[in-house]
Scaffold this motif. Structure first.
Motif, PDB file in Angstrom:
ATOM      1  N   LEU A 254       0.828  -1.202   0.000  1.00 36.21           N
ATOM      2  CA  LEU A 254       0.000   0.000   0.000  1.00 36.21           C
ATOM      3  C   LEU A 254       0.864   1.254   0.000  1.00 36.21           C
ATOM      4  CD1 LEU A 254      -2.658  -1.096   2.640  1.00 36.21           C
ATOM      5  CD2 LEU A 254      -2.911  -1.069   0.151  1.00 36.21           C
ATOM      6  N   PRO A 255       0.455   2.278  -0.737  1.00 36.93           N
ATOM      7  CA  PRO A 255       1.217   3.532  -0.755  1.00 36.93           C
ATOM      8  C   PRO A 255       0.978   4.332   0.516  1.00 36.93           C
ATOM      9  CG  PRO A 255      -0.764   3.764  -2.068  1.00 36.93           C
ATOM     10  CD  PRO A 255      -0.730   2.330  -1.622  1.00 36.93           C
ATOM     11  N   GLY A 256       1.904   5.205   0.832  1.00 38.72           N
ATOM     12  CA  GLY A 256       1.711   6.098   1.966  1.00 38.72           C
ATOM     13  C   GLY A 256       0.591   7.094   1.691  1.00 38.72           C
ATOM     14  N   GLN A 257      -0.229   7.345   2.698  1.00 37.15           N
ATOM     15  CA  GLN A 257      -1.366   8.256   2.548  1.00 37.15           C
ATOM     16  C   GLN A 257      -1.602   9.006   3.853  1.00 37.15           C
ATOM     17  OE1 GLN A 257      -4.900   6.037   0.772  1.00 37.15           O
ATOM     18  NE2 GLN A 257      -3.414   4.375   0.892  1.00 37.15           N
ATOM     19  N   LEU A 258      -2.179  10.195   3.725  1.00 39.34           N
ATOM     20  CA  LEU A 258      -2.541  10.970   4.892  1.00 39.34           C
ATOM     21  C   LEU A 258      -3.785  10.383   5.564  1.00 39.34           C
ATOM     22  CD1 LEU A 258      -2.141  14.577   3.446  1.00 39.34           C
ATOM     23  CD2 LEU A 258      -0.550  13.384   4.975  1.00 39.34           C
ATOM     24  N   ALA A 259      -3.960  10.712   6.834  1.00 37.95           N
ATOM     25  CA  ALA A 259      -5.172  10.336   7.557  1.00 37.95           C
ATOM     26  C   ALA A 259      -6.229  11.412   7.325  1.00 37.95           C
ATOM     27  CB  ALA A 259      -4.878  10.199   9.050  1.00 37.95           C
ATOM     28  N   VAL A 260      -7.341  11.034   6.677  1.00 42.11           N
ATOM     29  CA  VAL A 260      -8.407  11.986   6.363  1.00 42.11           C
ATOM     30  C   VAL A 260      -9.729  11.484   6.920  1.00 42.11           C
ATOM     31  CG1 VAL A 260      -7.203  12.798   4.303  1.00 42.11           C
ATOM     32  CG2 VAL A 260      -8.876  10.924   4.107  1.00 42.11           C
ATOM     33  N   LEU A 261     -10.703  12.371   6.943  1.00 43.19           N
ATOM     34  CA  LEU A 261     -11.998  12.062   7.546  1.00 43.19           C
ATOM     35  C   LEU A 261     -12.782  11.088   6.678  1.00 43.19           C
ATOM     36  CD1 LEU A 261     -14.106  12.687   9.768  1.00 43.19           C
ATOM     37  CD2 LEU A 261     -14.881  14.598   8.330  1.00 43.19           C
ATOM     38  N   LEU A 262     -13.121   9.937   7.250  1.00 48.09           N
ATOM     39  CA  LEU A 262     -13.866   8.906   6.542  1.00 48.09           C
ATOM     40  C   LEU A 262     -15.246   8.717   7.153  1.00 48.09           C
ATOM     41  CD1 LEU A 262     -11.169   6.089   6.105  1.00 48.09           C
ATOM     42  CD2 LEU A 262     -11.542   8.138   4.711  1.00 48.09           C
ATOM     43  N   HIS A 263     -16.227   8.447   6.302  1.00 52.77           N
ATOM     44  CA  HIS A 263     -17.529   8.002   6.777  1.00 52.77           C
ATOM     45  C   HIS A 263     -17.377   6.654   7.457  1.00 52.77           C
ATOM     46  CE1 HIS A 263     -21.332   5.775   6.406  1.00 52.77           C
ATOM     47  NE2 HIS A 263     -21.953   6.945   6.460  1.00 52.77           N
ATOM     48  N   GLY A 264     -16.583   5.771   6.857  1.00 52.66           N
ATOM     49  CA  GLY A 264     -16.219   4.513   7.481  1.00 52.66           C
ATOM     50  C   GLY A 264     -17.079   3.322   7.096  1.00 52.66           C
ATOM     51  N   ASP A 265     -18.295   3.571   6.600  1.00 54.74           N
ATOM     52  CA  ASP A 265     -19.183   2.478   6.176  1.00 54.74           C
ATOM     53  C   ASP A 265     -19.944   2.941   4.938  1.00 54.74           C
ATOM     54  OD1 ASP A 265     -20.540   0.078   6.136  1.00 54.74           O
ATOM     55  OD2 ASP A 265     -21.884   0.551   7.802  1.00 54.74           O
ATOM     56  N   LEU A 266     -19.177   3.419   3.958  1.00 53.24           N
ATOM     57  CA  LEU A 266     -19.768   4.125   2.819  1.00 53.24           C
ATOM     58  C   LEU A 266     -20.119   3.157   1.689  1.00 53.24           C
ATOM     59  CD1 LEU A 266     -20.651   6.941   2.024  1.00 53.24           C
ATOM     60  CD2 LEU A 266     -18.468   7.245   0.869  1.00 53.24           C
ATOM     61  N   TRP A 267     -21.241   2.471   1.854  1.00 52.20           N
ATOM     62  CA  TRP A 267     -21.824   1.710   0.756  1.00 52.20           C
ATOM     63  C   TRP A 267     -23.088   2.435   0.323  1.00 52.20           C
ATOM     64  CZ3 TRP A 267     -26.379  -1.571   1.049  1.00 52.20           C
ATOM     65  CH2 TRP A 267     -27.019  -1.535   2.291  1.00 52.20           C
ATOM     66  N   SER A 268     -23.700   1.986  -0.788  1.00 55.38           N
ATOM     67  CA  SER A 268     -24.796   2.754  -1.387  1.00 55.38           C
ATOM     68  C   SER A 268     -25.983   2.922  -0.444  1.00 55.38           C
ATOM     69  CB  SER A 268     -25.246   2.087  -2.688  1.00 55.38           C
ATOM     70  OG  SER A 268     -25.633   0.736  -2.459  1.00 55.38           O
ATOM     71  N   GLY A 269     -26.200   1.973   0.472  1.00 54.85           N
ATOM     72  CA  GLY A 269     -27.323   2.079   1.391  1.00 54.85           C
ATOM     73  C   GLY A 269     -27.191   3.187   2.405  1.00 54.85           C
TER      74      GLY A 269
END
Length: 294
Positions: free
Chosen positions: A190-205
């Motif tokens: 995996l490439p290095g990435q910043l920590a950003v704000l995630l919804h965390g359960d982002l599926w279509s529902g």
């Protein structure tokens, strides 16, 4: 007011001098009981809210959802709509009701721009995690702050669920060992990435259409993590439109090739579904682990 109406909500309604007109069950939740409340002021104005309840569950799950919704409520133009939290107490969470409307013509464009904007929001400390543990479905997500993203995902995502799955005999000891080896290889994969704000359960529902036909987010499992992990989740269970991904990529700094890494990120969600629902997801977990663990 119904005899069995939850006491914290009944108390709040009384304090606001409101009258309960109707309480209607809403579909869609597999963890909580969800109802639409129609209330009326003394002046005759009607107000609609959503009541979520989790009888028998710890209040911390709804408290975590409240914190997640508040974190996702960004003030910038083009930010995605999120229901306002009215109050949370015990096993009750009271939210703004977003009355559904047909999607606007630019619904997918708004969603792509809005998610790219959300993914520009970094934690104050620049670390991975969140101020509290959150929940993905009914599964606790540990969110202890961590400076290293690989360590965060290895220890607080993959290894936590793998350990629980092993304890429940959802996976074998051999597959568990393979997951540990895969965690050791994450820096290579995996490439290095910043920590950003995630919804965390982002599926279509968990993306609904709001009152003006705009996209809105519900049922979050918020933390600060890798944007690629969020995008990978959007491809599960039917995925989002081609237009959404076009717009998101044009408005973000997402790295090329993220789709090639999607299965590796989604291993976490497959483990979670295996833990929650059992056998049907074992094949996906085994396939991904064998491919990447070598």
């Amino acid at each position: 007011m119904p005899d069995l109406f939850p006491e914290p909500i009944a108390k709040w309604i009384g304090q606001q001098s409101l009258q309960l007109i109707a309480s209607t069950p809403l579909s869609g939740g597999c963890v909580a009981q969800v109802r639409q409340l129609t209330l009326q002021t003394k002046q005759g104005k009607r107000i609609q809210l959503v009541l979520k309840q989790m009888p028998g569950r710890a209040a911390e799950q709804l408290a975590a959802e409240m914190c997640g919704l508040q974190a996702l409520h960004l003030s910038e133009p083009h930010a995605l709509r999120v229901p306002h939290v009215v109050m949370q107490e015990g096993d009750c969470l009271l939210l703004e009701y977003l009355s559904p409307a047909p999607p606007a013509d630019d619904f997918d464009t708004q969603l792509g721009i809005g998610l790219a904007l959300q993914h520009r929001s970094e934690s104050d400390c620049g670390q991975f995690g969140f101020d509290t543990d959150t929940f993905c479905g009914g599964t606790r997500q540990p969110n202890q702050w961590q400076t290293d993203g690989v360590v965060f995902y290895a220890r607080q995502r993959y290894q936590v669920l793998a350990t629980q799955s092993l304890q429940l005999n959802r996976i074998t000891a051999g597959l568990f060992d393979q997951i540990l080896r895969l965690c050791d290889k994450l820096p290579e994969l995996l490439p290095g990435q910043l920590a950003v704000l995630l919804h965390g359960d982002l599926w279509s529902g968990n993306v609904i259409c709001g009152p003006q036909g705009q996209p809105a987010l519900i049922d979050p499992a918020v933390y600060y993590g890798w944007a690629e992990a969020e995008l990978a989740m959007t491809q599960m269970f039917g995925g989002f439109s081609h237009r959404f991904y076009q717009v998101y990529e044009a408005h973000s700094n997402i790295l090329p090739g993220w789709r090639d890494r999607a299965d590796l990120y989604n291993l976490y969600h497959y483990l979670n579904h295996l833990l929650l629902f059992g056998g049907a997801y074992h094949r996906d977990v085994e396939r991904i682990v064998k491919y990447y663990s070598g």
